[in-house]
Design an enzyme around this catalytic site. Structure first.
Site, PDB file in Angstrom:
ATOM      1  N   CYS A  86       0.835  -1.205   0.000  1.00  0.00           N
ATOM      2  CA  CYS A  86       0.000   0.000   0.000  1.00  0.00           C
ATOM      3  C   CYS A  86       0.873   1.259   0.000  1.00  0.00           C
ATOM      4  O   CYS A  86       1.512   1.560  -1.003  1.00  0.00           O
ATOM      5  CB  CYS A  86      -0.960  -0.048   1.198  1.00  0.00           C
ATOM      6  SG  CYS A  86      -2.352   1.084   1.040  1.00  0.00           S
ATOM      7  N   HIS A 194      -3.557  -5.543   1.118  1.00  0.00           N
ATOM      8  CA  HIS A 194      -2.861  -5.774   2.384  1.00  0.00           C
ATOM      9  C   HIS A 194      -2.837  -7.254   2.751  1.00  0.00           C
ATOM     10  O   HIS A 194      -3.779  -7.743   3.385  1.00  0.00           O
ATOM     11  CB  HIS A 194      -3.587  -5.027   3.509  1.00  0.00           C
ATOM     12  CG  HIS A 194      -3.408  -3.548   3.475  1.00  0.00           C
ATOM     13  ND1 HIS A 194      -2.399  -2.919   4.170  1.00  0.00           N
ATOM     14  CD2 HIS A 194      -4.108  -2.575   2.864  1.00  0.00           C
ATOM     15  CE1 HIS A 194      -2.485  -1.600   3.975  1.00  0.00           C
ATOM     16  NE2 HIS A 194      -3.518  -1.360   3.185  1.00  0.00           N
ATOM     17  N   GLU A 196      -1.278  -8.654   5.100  1.00  0.00           N
ATOM     18  CA  GLU A 196      -1.287  -8.846   6.560  1.00  0.00           C
ATOM     19  C   GLU A 196      -2.700  -8.805   7.124  1.00  0.00           C
ATOM     20  O   GLU A 196      -2.939  -9.173   8.258  1.00  0.00           O
ATOM     21  CB  GLU A 196      -0.388  -7.798   7.239  1.00  0.00           C
ATOM     22  CG  GLU A 196      -0.977  -6.405   7.396  1.00  0.00           C
ATOM     23  CD  GLU A 196      -0.890  -5.529   6.139  1.00  0.00           C
ATOM     24  OE1 GLU A 196      -0.589  -6.080   5.057  1.00  0.00           O
ATOM     25  OE2 GLU A 196      -1.142  -4.317   6.242  1.00  0.00           O
TER      26      GLU A 196
END
Lengths: 220, 739
Positions: A86, A194, A196
């Site tokens: 990002c 993302h 994560e």
């Protein structure tokens, strides 16, 4: 796998990605403050999501000029792995490790939603265990994720097969549906989604977990 | 004219003090104030800072409980959630600025409420917001929605705290005054809470964060007055936010808190340096002396008056333990924040300000805080609203009515809004606005516990009957937490009303507060923090009374989390609670029949409690697949929500002795809709019988249509309409949004 997470003032996914790495590798990554001038010897450098320097000037523009970035450049040029997520992707284009730029979303609005990604390059340490054409569920959350490159640059990176992920339903106007991009040799990856945030999917492991796990297995 | 001169009658009037208040001030000072002092006194005595009209009524709220660590009076309320963890939360209004400048108004509302929470030693973990706009056809509404939503997202997304929930209504009553109520929830260790009392004489006062500029001067006074046609001219009073500074301020303050250097800490919110220093001195029982030349300034030649009344954002005041200045400064320097020692605590009990070699203010602290005016304003009891008899309303196609309700502005999907909020940063969001759950659920980092959060108010009920409406807001919050699998613990609130100097408005306020207090007391759901926003009026017209409730509950084990999206084909639908078919002030009455102002449904708190207990057991024993609280639009809308969220069809039962509109759309309270797997039915029925809970068959989950009698609609078609309204409405200004 030794991992460093670079922390800029305004980074806000640094903790999340550090915990994702710890979950996969069983080892805490080192957190490197952006003013760091001494060398750190790791396998992977992560530029996390967030709003480094408040996105002032342009997202990633000021972070790209932080002192720590010289080490990141050296690390990448020596073939070390770099993952920009990002805001981290925006930093990578600003510093020139990846071509093109990330413009404001076509709708001029922040977009936070789950998206489907198609894996289009598997010859990178990040995607080696996926198959070409495979779909991944990884969410996006950004205001400036509209990837753009000039025509000849775009055809060059398509010819080099640098596009790693494409959106199934383009949420932000990115040219050629580009969601993730690598350098030619594949050791540097920038992606807007993302991973994560995709560590679990219901009761099973999510596609983000698989991405980090791929990395770990490639390096080991 | 110098700021040290005695103010003219015109200046006194401009500061919003009444003649009586000014006289009382002079009496307490033993002299007339100078202009600086008048400015300081006027903000401290403003409604916004002093709560002068509301204080005696707020005392009616129950504020203590087994789990309450800190009730109202500090920056935020705190509850104990076990294992040494504490949850810190508060809701606050930013109505006046958001109407004038929606982006900055809403953004700084979010920033302000986060500061209230991290000031107490908590890391913010969730944001919610309750928004009320004017009618969609009002020419201002669309741009206000766009600006407010972008402002909330712009600030919260950048700081990196997830915006997980909220509510949004449209009503012509908000045409001239929108409401932007922001709530923040933070996580702290129970043994490491920070307060604002500046205890001890001779301690250093540290100023940290952004520099002081000329923005927001007299914001608190603006928030204590009505609007008129010249309101736009007040734009310079709106503060400008910088989330990047806020993010660094959070990290730096939490880092400093870990050192043990802090005696007291307070954010500079409304009335900036003035109220923060006075509140800290007052609570600590000390005086404060400030050297204004040391205050970091953004602009040249700022006067003492401007510095004291500026509401520049992202600033904190910290009282340090002696000898810790250097270490403390280093932390802020690392985060590239301005930091300076600007004064010290004294034993004089006075606020003394020095600027350019002169003492520009010397005021006793007490008249500015404890001795500030307190009014028992006259109030008028509301006339009882007429009842609405369901039998008098015409029979209509129930599915057609359902569709109209589901696409009305209040009910239509708010996806356009919440997709602009980062709902998942911090990686602990288990249920957010997208998740089909009555509460937002955020995991306590690294544990198997979570907090559930819900924001509620039904202004049309409060308008018709403030006492019932106040009670209902609390009860609905409690019910939403139960329906998401949590144990309700405590609330914060944001009481938005019109001009309290009008007896009928004051009457709404008093009765709503009494209704809320009653519900909080009976449900053991104390008030731990809150905010009052009065004078929400334009050209003499007040908003619908809107006491927003922000409820917080604990989820002890993550597998208790439940929503209304889990219904499966073959499940049976059961209705918990008694249905009388109450349509007074219902959404159906308003949207379908154009009727409002009738008596809203009664709120029976012992029934609420009993039904809630049953639902909680049903969830904990895994007897249900989906749970939804019944509120706007009654049974049929709850069922439609469940069908949309679960992507299944439903056949809904009708009632033999009640007209369809009463049975399907009545808004009787204390009710829930359950989706029950058929093999669990016996067990659940036994439990309902044992607990004396009305438990009625309401339909089944089957096919792809919602079917009531002979009428039906495809769930997919309903979804298209439900998802479509807001997007279509908003895209009129954005052109093609590219999604």
């Amino acid at each position: 796998m030794r991992v460093a997470v670079i922390v800029f003032p305004g980074s806000n996914c640094d903790r999340d990605v550090a915990e994702a790495i710890a979950q996969v590798t069983g080892k805490q990554p080192i957190m490197v403050w952006h003013r760091e001038t001494t060398f750190f010897d790791v396998d992977l450098v992560i530029l996390p999501g967030g709003f480094a320097y408040g996105d002032y000037l342009r997202p990633g523009a000021m972070a790209a000029r932080s002192s720590v970035m010289r080490h990141v450049l050296d690390h990448a040029k020596a073939g070390g792995l770099v993952l920009g997520i990002c805001n981290g992707f925006q930093v990578l284009t600003e510093i020139g490790l990846l071509p093109g730029a990330l413009l404001p979303n076509a709708g001029m609005k922040f977009i936070c939603k789950p998206v489907k990604l198609k894996v289009t390059r598997t010859s990178t340490p990040f995607t080696g265990s996926f198959t070409k054409g495979q779909y991944l569920d990884i969410p996006v959350a950004h205001h400036d994720g509209n990837y753009f490159a000039q025509k000849d640059e775009l055809s060059r990176l398509e010819d080099n097969e640098q596009v790693v992920f494409r959106y199934e339903n383009n949420p932000n106007g990115s040219i050629n549906d580009i969601a993730g991009l690598s350098n030619v040799s594949g050791n540097v990856l920038g992606m807007m989604p993302h991973p994560e945030r995709a560590m679990v999917h219901g009761k099973t492991r999510g596609d983000g977990y698989k991405l980090f796990n791929t990395l770990m297995e490639m390096i080991r | 004219m110098s700021d040290l001169s005695t103010p003219t009658p015109q200046q006194i009037a401009e500061h919003g003090l009444s003649d009586e208040e000014y006289e009382s001030l002079c009496e307490q000072l033993g002299r007339e104030p100078n202009l600086n002092e008048l400015g300081i006194c006027s903000v401290m005595w403003s409604e916004h800072c002093s709560y002068k009209s509301s204080r005696i009524h707020l005392a009616k709220f129950p504020t203590t409980g087994k789990r309450v660590i800190c009730g109202p009076g500090e920056n935020a309320g705190i509850i104990d959630i076990g294992d040494g963890d504490a949850v810190v939360f508060k809701m606050e209004s930013h109505n006046h600025p958001s109407f004038i400048e929606p982006y900055q108004g809403a953004a700084t509302g979010v920033g302000g409420i986060m500061r209230d929470v991290f000031t107490m030693g908590a890391r913010p973990i969730a944001l919610l917001n309750a928004l009320r706009f004017g009618e969609p056809d009002n020419p201002k509404t669309r741009s206000l929605v766009a600006g407010v939503v972008a402002g909330i997202g712009g600030y919260g997304n950048c700081v990196g705290v997830p915006t997980v929930g909220g509510e949004m209504n449209f009503d012509p009553g908000y045409n001239g005054n929108i409401l932007v109520n922001a709530m923040c929830v933070g996580l702290a260790r129970a043994d490491s809470i920070f307060y604002s009392a500046a205890k001890g004489v001779g301690n250093t006062i540290l100023y940290v964060g952004a520099r002081t500029g000329r923005d927001g001067i007299h914001g608190a006074t603006m928030a204590s007055a009505e609007f008129d046609d010249d309101t736009e001219e007040k734009r310079p009073r709106v503060q400008v936010g910088d989330p990047f500074t806020e993010k660094r301020l959070i990290e730096a303050c939490l880092e400093l808190m870990a050192t043990g250097n802090i005696i007291a800490i307070q954010d500079m919110g409304a009335a900036g340096l003035t109220s923060s220093s006075i509140e800290m001195a007052d609570k600590g029982g000390v005086g404060i002396e400030i050297d204004l030349d040391m205050v970091p300034q953004r602009e040249d030649n700022m006067t003492a008056y401007e510095m004291m009344l500026s509401e520049s954002q992202e600033r904190m005041l910290i009282i340090l333990k002696p000898g810790t200045e250097t270490q403390s400064r280093q932390i802020f320097t690392k985060w590239e924040l301005d930091v300076d020692v600007i004064g010290r605590t004294t034993d004089t009990g006075r606020l003394v300000l020095n600027h350019k070699g002169e003492t520009v203010c010397n005021l006793p602290i007490a008249p500015l805080s404890d001795l500030a005016p307190k009014y028992d304003r006259p109030w008028k009891k509301q006339e009882p609203a007429p009842e609405l008899n369901a039998e008098d309303l015409p029979q209509r196609d129930p599915v057609d009515a359902l569709c109209r309700l589901m696409v009305c502005p209040d009910m239509a999907s708010k996806r356009w809004v919440w997709e602009q909020y980062d709902r998942h940063v911090m990686n602990d969001t288990l249920a957010d606005s997208a998740s089909s759950c009555d509460g937002a659920i955020v995991r306590i980092h690294g544990t198997d516990k979570a907090v559930a959060i819900s924001s509620d108010c039904t202004p049309r009920y409060v308008q018709a009957d403030a006492y019932r409406g106040g009670k209902q807001a609390v009860a609905e919050s409690w019910r939403n937490l139960i329906a998401s699998g949590a144990k309700p613990i405590a609330i914060t609130n944001c009481l938005n009303f019109g001009n309290p100097e009008k007896p009928e408005i004051m009457g709404q306020f008093v009765q709503a507060v009494e209704g809320m207090a009653k519900a909080c007391d009976k449900l053991s759901f104390p008030v731990v923090s809150g905010n009052v926003s009065l004078y929400n009026e334009t050209n003499g017209k007040a908003i619908p009374p809107t006491p927003t409730v922000g409820g917080v509950g604990i989820v002890k084990a993550l597998d208790h989390v439940i929503g209304f999206g889990g219904a499966e084909v073959g499940d049976l639908l059961y209705l918990v609670g008694e249905t009388s078919g109450w349509l007074g002030s219902s959404l159906y009455a308003r949207e379908i029949e154009g009727l409002s102002g009738h008596m809203p449904p009664p709120v029976k708190l012992s029934v609420e409690q009993n039904n809630g207990k049953f639902v909680k057991k049903a969830i904990q024993q895994s007897l249900v697949r989906a749970v939804h609280d019944l509120s706007d639009g009654g049974l049929a809308c709850a069922a439609a929500d469940m069908a949309l969220a679960s992507d299944v069809g439903m056949v809904l039962e009708t009632h033999d002795e009640m007209p369809n509109h009463a049975w399907l759309f009545g808004e009787d309270q204390a009710r829930y809709l359950l989706a029950v797997p058929s093999h669990k039915l016996n067990q659940l029925q036994r439990l309902a019988y044992k607990q004396h809970v009305p438990f009625v068959f309401a339909g089944e989950v089957v096919g792809d249509d919602i079917k009531i009698g002979a009428a039906r609609i495809k769930v997919a078609d309903l979804r298209k309409k439900w998802e479509g309204w807001l997007v279509k409405y908003m895209e009129n200004i954005h052109g093609n949004a590219g999604e």
